[in-house]
Design an enzyme around this catalytic site. Structure first.
Site, PDB file in Angstrom:
ATOM      1  N   GLY A 101       0.822  -1.212   0.000  1.00 23.06           N
ATOM      2  CA  GLY A 101       0.000   0.000   0.000  1.00 23.06           C
ATOM      3  C   GLY A 101       0.851   1.256   0.000  1.00 23.06           C
ATOM      4  O   GLY A 101       0.418   2.302  -0.500  1.00 23.06           O
ATOM      5  N   GLU A 104       1.667   1.928  -3.493  1.00 17.61           N
ATOM      6  CA  GLU A 104       0.428   2.341  -4.170  1.00 17.61           C
ATOM      7  C   GLU A 104       0.096   3.801  -3.838  1.00 17.61           C
ATOM      8  O   GLU A 104      -0.381   4.547  -4.701  1.00 17.61           O
ATOM      9  CB  GLU A 104      -0.723   1.404  -3.792  1.00 17.61           C
ATOM     10  CG  GLU A 104      -0.535   0.018  -4.422  1.00 17.61           C
ATOM     11  CD  GLU A 104      -1.624  -0.956  -4.027  1.00 17.61           C
ATOM     12  OE1 GLU A 104      -1.728  -1.247  -2.821  1.00 17.61           O
ATOM     13  OE2 GLU A 104      -2.362  -1.416  -4.906  1.00 17.61           O
TER      14      GLU A 104
END
Ligand code: NAD
Length: 656
Positions: A101, A104
């Site tokens: 994440g 991301e």
């Protein structure tokens, strides 16, 4: 305290995340980010923003305490969409790790700048998942499809310089990261905000044939794991059906995988590996300082242990029996290190300095400064006694004395030492400089300091250390002996060696048991069996097929014949002579042979492992079922995505 703070310096806003230890994307971070973005949007003085993290790292993953909980808004995909929709450019300033994440989030930013030591990656497949917050869609719009596939389906992080080469980051930061990010901001501040990645065209769409090749390669590498294949499909969907459709598809697959057996198994082993070495009885115990390591015996294991120790910065002394053996030990270490040099893992300078930290000797008196000594001489109790007698005499009183024995009773070895409290087992796996697993065998008298020092040594070596008690074969070899016996029974009952091996490979082992025995050589275990023959329980079933092979001088791969016949390229072929031998043995014992399906073969192997595992737990040899799973996966090729033999009996988890 707030995990996200916003400060303004001239016209550049700085969003700082402070959520130790890894700046995980916890709920407070997600909410704080949205809040900061809203404020930036409204503040007309702000022209750009920097997203940076305090502490050791950029965002390095998700918050594990939220695993298994119902998702709490704002969820990460929405936070990233919000970031991407900012009308003011946001620069991700990366140090430490930008993983999962974290990467991301960085992809949702408009620019990325990183320090040279940073590492970037999408390791979700290692947990049986795919990126779930846009990684599969945004990455191939920033870097080549080939690189995106490699990064996502391998789960391996890349260095900042590799990331820069592939276009994943826009600039390298020299000096202080925040200053470099502010300088970078000045260069883009008057430019229009770049198009969000999700709205851009893919860098280089592949043709149908290229995709077929990709899927074939990914499937082959994944050896039964489903996530890499699903990740490749998600990348293709995002490229061919557009960003928005790609995001929907990715999220659906992410949620599906989160509930899959494979992901549960992989998450189980991920956490088991991190908790298995935490022993309450050494909590707060200060280990001895380690700087010089002694290794007795420069054979296969000794040279590997020396290499592993050298590579993490220890001075190493190898003690051998004569000058030739010293030279062989030194040459083997040099060969291992040359391998590391050739693969670019160490520089020539480091190779030279590491080699200069190694010395060999025949004189135990040279071990006077050693802080820890690992014995790796022949597997023979009288030789071990002789060595430990000398170690007691010549090593300083605080030195930890360890044996790498595979099967011998370390309590018996310790008993003859002046101070048994400092004797312990360190059971490495071959090749010791590569294999991650280390069984730390607690002798009855080992004190907490000895134990703590052994764990500190393992930690420094980067090993997964599993504590275990003294017994024949400790955790791993004992379970392997148990299931090998049942595989041999299956041979007499109707299966053939290649059928058992095929079933194991189909289940996910890298190779089958008989294949592995041929690789290792059959004569060593033959010698052990001959040695133990007088002590064998005559009422217990005994399969002599392995002995027959050795009597026929079929010692395995190295002489071209073993359980298999090897062709000129060293490739194993089932051998009709062995099949005939097996069938004749059944007839000799009056056993009516029957067929075994792959499922039956695997069930037999698993239940042998589980039964022995239960005994090991009942005897207190292993602390937990997790310890057994960690050993079988990291030392014996048990497929990681199945979670381990004990997990399969009782998949109690699934909450992570
Ligand atoms: P090896 O035969 O390759 O090496 C043993 C070395 O010890 C030889 O170089 C020998 O010269 C040296 N040696 C013997 N007596 C000595 C003495 N008195 N002083 C100094 N050196 C002496 O054996 P190996 O495979 O490296 O195994 C070593 C130990 O590690 C054994 O106890 C074995 O059970 C254990 N082990 C082996 C493996 C494996 O896969 N080979 C795995 C785990 C543990």
């Amino acid at each position: 305290m707030a995990t996200v703070t916003l400060t303004l310096a001239d016209d550049v806003a700085v969003i700082t995340i402070d959520n130790p230890p890894i700046n995980a994307t916890s709920h407070s971070v997600r909410a704080g980010l949205v809040d900061a973005l809203d404020k930036i949007e409204k503040d007309t003085a702000v022209k750009a923003a920097i997203l940076i993290c305090d502490g050791k790292t950029f965002i390095a993953g998700a918050d594990v305490s939220e695993f298994g909980q119902p998702p709490k808004n704002p969820i990460l995909p929405d936070v990233i969409k919000r970031l991407e929709a900012s009308t003011k450019p946001v620069i991700a300033a990366i140090h430490g790790h930008a993983l999962g994440g974290g990467l991301e989030v960085a992809l949702g930013c408009h620019y990325r700048i990183a320090v040279i030591s940073a590492k970037l990656g999408l390791p979700e497949v290692n947990l049986g998942l795919i990126p779930g917050a846009g990684g599969t869609v945004r990455l191939p719009r920033l870097i080549s499809t080939e690189n995106a596939i490699s990064l996502i389906t391998s789960g391996k992080p890349v260095s900042a310089s590799a990331a820069s080469d592939m276009g994943l980051i826009d600039a390298m930061a020299h000096g202080e990261l925040i200053d470099a990010a502010k300088d970078f901001a000045k260069t883009i501040i008057n430019h229009p905000c770049p198009t969000p990645l999700v709205d851009r065209a893919p860098v280089d769409p592949l043709g149908d044939d290229q995709w077929q090749e990709t899927f074939a390669a990914v499937t082959k590498k994944a050896r039964g794991q489903i996530a890499p294949q699903i990740a490749a499909t998600a990348i293709r969907t995002g490229i061919e059906q557009g960003g928005a459709a790609g995001l929907t598809h990715e999220r659906e697959k992410f949620v599906e995988l989160r509930d899959s057996d494979q992901s549960k198994a992989l998450r189980h082993i991920f956490f088991a590996e991190r908790s298995v070495g935490k022993l309450p009885d050494i909590d707060g115990v200060k280990p001895n300082t380690l700087s010089e390591i002694g290794v007795i015996g420069g054979g296969i294991m000794g040279a590997g242990i020396a290499t592993a120790s050298l590579l993490v910065g220890f001075n190493v002394k190898i003690i051998e029996r004569n000058e030739d053996a010293c030279a062989t030990g030194q040459a083997t270490v040099e060969k291992h290190l040359t391998g590391s040099l050739k693969r670019g893992l160490i520089s020539q300078e480091r190779f030279d300095s590491v080699m200069a930290s190694l010395s060999t000797s025949m004189d135990y008196a040279d071990l006077g400064n050693a802080d820890l000594v690992v014995e790796a001489v022949f597997e023979d109790m009288s030789v071990k006694h002789d060595v430990f007698g000398k170690l007691s005499l010549y090593c300083k009183p605080t030195a930890v004395l360890a044996s790498n024995t595979s099967y011998l009773d370390i309590n018996e070895i310790a008993a003859k030492c002046v101070n048994p409290a400092r004797v312990i087992g360190l059971h490495f796996f071959s090749p010791a400089h590569i294999m991650k697993l280390l069984e730390i065998v607690r002798t009855d008298k080992a004190d907490a300091k000895t134990l703590a020092t052994a764990f500190a040594f393992a930690h420094k070596l980067g090993k997964i250390a599993v504590p275990c008690g003294v017994c024949d074969g400790f955790i791993g070899n004992r379970i392997m002996s148990a299931y090998r016996k049942h595989c041999e029974y299956m041979l007499e009952d109707g299966a053939l060696p290649h059928q058992i091996d095929d079933a194991m490979v189909a289940f996910g082992f890298p190779m089958g048991l008989f294949d592995m025995q041929d690789m290792a050589g059959l004569e060593i275990s033959w010698a052990t069996r001959k040695r133990l023959a007088p002590f064998r329980d005559p009422s217990e079933r005994y399969v002599a097929l392995g002995d027959y092979l050795c009597e026929m001088e079929r010692f395995g791969k190295k002489n071209g014949l073993g359980w298999y016949r090897y062709d000129e390229n060293g490739k194993a072929q089932p051998d009709p002579d062995v099949d005939a031998l097996v069938i004749a043995e059944s007839a000799k014992k009056g056993i009516t042979r029957r067929d075994f399906t792959h499922d039956e073969i695997i069930e037999t192997i698993l239940s042998a492992m589980q039964n022995e595992g239960d005994k090991i737990l009942a005897e207190g040899i292993a602390n937990s079922p997790d310890a057994i799973d960690v050993v079988m996966i990291n030392g014996y090729g048990f497929p990681r995505h199945k979670g381990g033999p004990m997990f399969l009996t009782n998949p109690h988890h699934g909450t992570r």
